[in-house]
Design an enzyme around this catalytic site. Structure first.
Site, PDB file in Angstrom:
ATOM      1  N   LYS A 178       0.841  -1.201   0.000  1.00  0.00           N
ATOM      2  CA  LYS A 178       0.000   0.000   0.000  1.00  0.00           C
ATOM      3  C   LYS A 178       0.876   1.252   0.000  1.00  0.00           C
ATOM      4  CE  LYS A 178      -1.774   2.663   3.156  1.00  0.00           C
ATOM      5  NZ  LYS A 178      -1.751   3.956   2.441  1.00  0.00           N
ATOM      6  N   GLU A 253      10.844   1.093   9.566  1.00  0.00           N
ATOM      7  CA  GLU A 253      11.798   2.154   9.193  1.00  0.00           C
ATOM      8  C   GLU A 253      11.089   3.456   9.484  1.00  0.00           C
ATOM      9  OE1 GLU A 253      14.752   1.656   8.289  1.00  0.00           O
ATOM     10  OE2 GLU A 253      14.861  -0.320   7.368  1.00  0.00           O
ATOM     11  N   CYS A 287      13.977  10.710   5.514  1.00  0.00           N
ATOM     12  CA  CYS A 287      13.962  10.289   6.919  1.00  0.00           C
ATOM     13  C   CYS A 287      15.319  10.447   7.584  1.00  0.00           C
ATOM     14  CB  CYS A 287      13.507   8.856   7.004  1.00  0.00           C
ATOM     15  SG  CYS A 287      14.415   7.794   5.867  1.00  0.00           S
ATOM     16  N   GLU A 390      10.911  15.652  14.551  1.00  0.00           N
ATOM     17  CA  GLU A 390      11.127  15.558  13.108  1.00  0.00           C
ATOM     18  C   GLU A 390      10.187  16.525  12.394  1.00  0.00           C
ATOM     19  OE1 GLU A 390       9.700  12.054  10.988  1.00  0.00           O
ATOM     20  OE2 GLU A 390      11.649  11.945  10.005  1.00  0.00           O
TER      21      GLU A 390
HETATM   22  P1  NAD Z   1       2.916   8.156   7.815  1.00  0.00           P
HETATM   23  O1  NAD Z   1       3.410   7.380   8.984  1.00  0.00           O
HETATM   24  O2  NAD Z   1       1.878   9.178   8.041  1.00  0.00           O
HETATM   25  O3  NAD Z   1       2.328   7.169   6.699  1.00  0.00           O
HETATM   26  C1  NAD Z   1       3.084   6.109   6.186  1.00  0.00           C
HETATM   27  C2  NAD Z   1       2.145   5.077   5.593  1.00  0.00           C
HETATM   28  O4  NAD Z   1       1.363   4.514   6.656  1.00  0.00           O
HETATM   29  C3  NAD Z   1       1.159   5.620   4.575  1.00  0.00           C
HETATM   30  O5  NAD Z   1       1.007   4.680   3.538  1.00  0.00           O
HETATM   31  C4  NAD Z   1      -0.118   5.758   5.391  1.00  0.00           C
HETATM   32  O6  NAD Z   1      -1.274   5.689   4.595  1.00  0.00           O
HETATM   33  C5  NAD Z   1      -0.005   4.556   6.310  1.00  0.00           C
HETATM   34  N1  NAD Z   1      -0.788   4.653   7.554  1.00  0.00           N
HETATM   35  C6  NAD Z   1      -1.195   5.768   8.215  1.00  0.00           C
HETATM   36  N2  NAD Z   1      -1.901   5.438   9.315  1.00  0.00           N
HETATM   37  C7  NAD Z   1      -1.932   4.083   9.369  1.00  0.00           C
HETATM   38  C8  NAD Z   1      -2.480   3.138  10.281  1.00  0.00           C
HETATM   39  N3  NAD Z   1      -3.169   3.522  11.366  1.00  0.00           N
HETATM   40  N4  NAD Z   1      -2.306   1.819  10.034  1.00  0.00           N
HETATM   41  C9  NAD Z   1      -1.591   1.407   8.954  1.00  0.00           C
HETATM   42  N5  NAD Z   1      -1.067   2.256   8.044  1.00  0.00           N
HETATM   43  C10 NAD Z   1      -1.217   3.578   8.256  1.00  0.00           C
HETATM   44  O7  NAD Z   1       4.229   8.764   7.147  1.00  0.00           O
HETATM   45  P2  NAD Z   1       4.329   9.763   5.908  1.00  0.00           P
HETATM   46  O8  NAD Z   1       3.839  11.090   6.368  1.00  0.00           O
HETATM   47  O9  NAD Z   1       3.745   9.129   4.691  1.00  0.00           O
HETATM   48  O10 NAD Z   1       5.918   9.789   5.694  1.00  0.00           O
HETATM   49  C11 NAD Z   1       6.775  10.568   6.449  1.00  0.00           C
HETATM   50  C12 NAD Z   1       7.390   9.760   7.577  1.00  0.00           C
HETATM   51  O11 NAD Z   1       8.024   8.589   7.076  1.00  0.00           O
HETATM   52  C13 NAD Z   1       8.493  10.519   8.298  1.00  0.00           C
HETATM   53  O12 NAD Z   1       8.348  10.323   9.676  1.00  0.00           O
HETATM   54  C14 NAD Z   1       9.759   9.868   7.808  1.00  0.00           C
HETATM   55  O13 NAD Z   1      10.860   9.973   8.660  1.00  0.00           O
HETATM   56  C15 NAD Z   1       9.335   8.466   7.617  1.00  0.00           C
HETATM   57  N6  NAD Z   1      10.227   7.771   6.689  1.00  0.00           N
HETATM   58  C16 NAD Z   1      11.115   6.878   7.195  1.00  0.00           C
HETATM   59  C17 NAD Z   1      11.987   6.225   6.341  1.00  0.00           C
HETATM   60  C18 NAD Z   1      12.995   5.235   6.868  1.00  0.00           C
HETATM   61  O14 NAD Z   1      13.489   4.453   6.085  1.00  0.00           O
HETATM   62  N7  NAD Z   1      13.285   5.212   8.139  1.00  0.00           N
HETATM   63  C19 NAD Z   1      11.949   6.481   4.977  1.00  0.00           C
HETATM   64  C20 NAD Z   1      11.020   7.385   4.498  1.00  0.00           C
HETATM   65  C21 NAD Z   1      10.152   8.031   5.380  1.00  0.00           C
END
Ligand code: NAD
Length: 502
Positions: A178, A253, A287, A390
């Site tokens: 997803k 991650e 990230c 962050e």
């Molecule tokens: P997010 O956590 O809001 O969403 C990530 C994914 O999770 C999306 O597909 C979202 O639809 C889904 N999601 C949201 N709520 C959910 C739930 N309750 N249950 C299951 N899935 C759910 O993150 P974002 O805003 O899309 O991305 C930014 C974040 O991602 C930042 O915190 C960044 O640091 C992190 N990030 C980490 C890495 C890494 O490798 N460590 C890489 C890229 C981004």
């Protein structure tokens, strides 16, 4: 009617509800496409298809070499569609077209290539020398885990999709992915490419839809064996809870607030470029961005002048122009988050040295875009909220320090531990600092270089497990110990049964 479709059980389909949602170019605000909005029913159907493909289909039983050949076919097809994929990725995410061509598409390709190699080269059986037990032979079988779901964020949609699908498939698992709702286009395009590669139905399933329904199902459904999540730490905690119901394997991650340490023996010009590259690449929406620059006091003033001078030369604009350095952030919502933190910074620290708003020279067609200039706060206390939380945007906190010990202490004073940098003219000194940083990656005199061939992941609240490298392949395999007692009759080697008197 949607312009794209969900990919479930080898077939393209609308959402069961018929619902759609729109995706936009964050630079112009223009609508790019209507996408099918999957719901819980679609997620369950995809998981059931993946379960059936794993339990009854040929994929997990194929040899590593056979699976590698299929992954390489996907590589060929991605390369054939590379221009279209790069354009979709840049339009939908706001990342520059240059980044899409140089990093996103090649990054997805190299992930499929690396894990194809892993499928061929990593043994699925290892015979163990000798045995701690009475006369016996022992060996380890590495087996696929089963149905693996992947939930990914919006910052590197295509690469993230490849990082979830490629290792799962290489190791013989089936996959349900997803993407984030803001950036689902490239994943739905990837579904078309994977369909062309003609994998058995149900091996790969791709759904666009909300995290609160589709994502929750992927993390909690009892038919799922492993969930790999990339996203915020907050949602990562929720994923752990959801997965705990059936004790699924999880890799997480998550977020970061990485420190880039500039020692007083660094080449200042190189280090300033390294700090800016480490922070502002992709508008800071990475990230592992080095959003805290820790700068030694002896060079502090000169270094800050250099930083600001160079930061003011970074071109913010239309992501589709090759001369743009930073495109729009992913959405207006993300700009609002950045604005909130910059306001907090103004209250906590004072006026930023540069940035602090949108560029004022944007052409008319970009006036609704999600643009934000590189913003630098100096003399930040590491305890300040803007240094601890962050932001996920183009905001750098510069923090002074006196000794290497102090730099390490400040760097480690964070709930996160994803990555970090050390900029120094003395590699030995830099390595000593790097060794004490509690993070999954440290770049010395560099930043942001990530390859599928090297492990990536976080300490502390930046995550669990490693993706990429050999570790990122093995984490998609179960470990089975097989013990053979060669004595097929008689009791010479079975004296332990006597403990029970049988
Ligand atoms: P997010 O956590 O809001 O969403 C990530 C994914 O999770 C999306 O597909 C979202 O639809 C889904 N999601 C949201 N709520 C959910 C739930 N309750 N249950 C299951 N899935 C759910 O993150 P974002 O805003 O899309 O991305 C930014 C974040 O991602 C930042 O915190 C960044 O640091 C992190 N990030 C980490 C890495 C890494 O490798 N460590 C890489 C890229 C981004």
């Amino acid at each position: 009617m949607a312009d794209y479709q969900l990919f479930i059980d080898g077939a393209f389909t609308d959402a069961a509800s018929g619902e759609t949602f729109a995706t936009y170019n964050p630079g112009t605000g223009q609508k790019l496409a209507d996408l099918p909005k999957a719901g819980r029913d679609d997620a369950i159907r995809a998981i059931e298809a993946a379960r059936k493909a794993f339990d009854e289909g040929p994929w997990p039983k194929m040899s590593g070499a056979e699976r590698a050949a299929k992954l390489r076919r996907i590589v060929e097809l991605i390369n054939q569609h590379s221009a279209e994929l790069a354009e979709l990725e840049a339009l939908d995410s706001g990342g520059t077209i240059l980044k899409a061509q140089m990093a996103d598409v090649p990054g997805a390709v190299s992930a499929f290539e690396w894990f194809a190699r892993m499928a061929e080269e990593r043994p699925d059986r290892v015979d163990l020398e000798g045995s701690p037990f009475p006369v016996s032979q022992n060996y380890i079988r590495y087996e696929p885990i089963g149905v693996c779901t992947g939930i990914i964020p919006w910052n590197f949609p295509l690469i993230m999709a490849a990082w979830k699908i490629a290792p799962a498939l290489a190791a013989g698992n089936t996959s349900v992915l997803k993407p984030a709702s803001l950036t689902s286009l490239s994943a739905l395009k990837l579904a078309q490419i994977i369909a062309e590669a003609d994998l058995p139905p149900g091996v790969v399933n791709i759904l666009a839809g909300p995290g609160g329904t589709v994502g929750e199902e992927l993390a909690s459904n009892p038919l799922v064996d492993k969930t790999a999540f990339t996203g915020s730490t907050e949602v990562g905690r929720r994923i752990m809870q959801l997965a705990s119901g059936t004790v699924k394997a999880v890799t997480l991650e998550l977020g970061g607030k990485s420190a880039n340490i500039v020692l007083d023996d660094a080449d200042l010009d190189l280090a300033a470029a390294g700090v800016l590259w480490g922070t502002f690449f992709h508008g800071g929406q990475v990230c592992e961005s080095g959003t805290r620059a820790l700068v030694q006091r002896g060079i502090y003033d000169e270094f800050i002048s250099l930083l600001v001078e160079k930061a003011n030369n970074i071109v913010v604009g239309d992501q589709m122009e090759m001369t743009t350095n930073i495109g729009p952030l992913v959405s207006r919502g993300q700009v609002e988050t950045v604005e909130r933190y910059v306001k907090l910074g103004r209250d906590e620290v004072g006026e930023p040295l540069c940035g602090g708003g949108a560029p004022d020279n944007l052409p008319d067609h970009l006036d609704k875009g999600a643009f934000y200039r590189p913003t630098i706060f100096a003399d930040v206390d590491n305890k300040a909220k803007i240094a601890q939380e962050e932001i996920f945007g183009p905001v750098l906190c510069v923090i002074p320090f006196d000794t290497d010990d102090e730099a390490v202490a400040i760097a480690n004073d964070s709930i996160y531990g994803l990555a970090g940098g050390v900029q120094s003219g003395n590699i030995e000194r830099a390595e000593a600092v790097a060794a004490r940083m509690r993070t999954g990656t440290v770049w010395i005199n560099d930043y942001h270089l990530i390859s599928p061939e090297r492990p990536f992941g976080g300490y502390k609240q930046s995550g669990i497990g490693r993706e990429l490298g050999t570790q990122g392949y093995d984490i998609y395999r179960q470990v089975k110990h097989v013990h053979i007692n060669p004595e097929t009759s008689g009791r010479d080697n079975h004296f332990h049964y006597g403990v029970l008197g049988v």
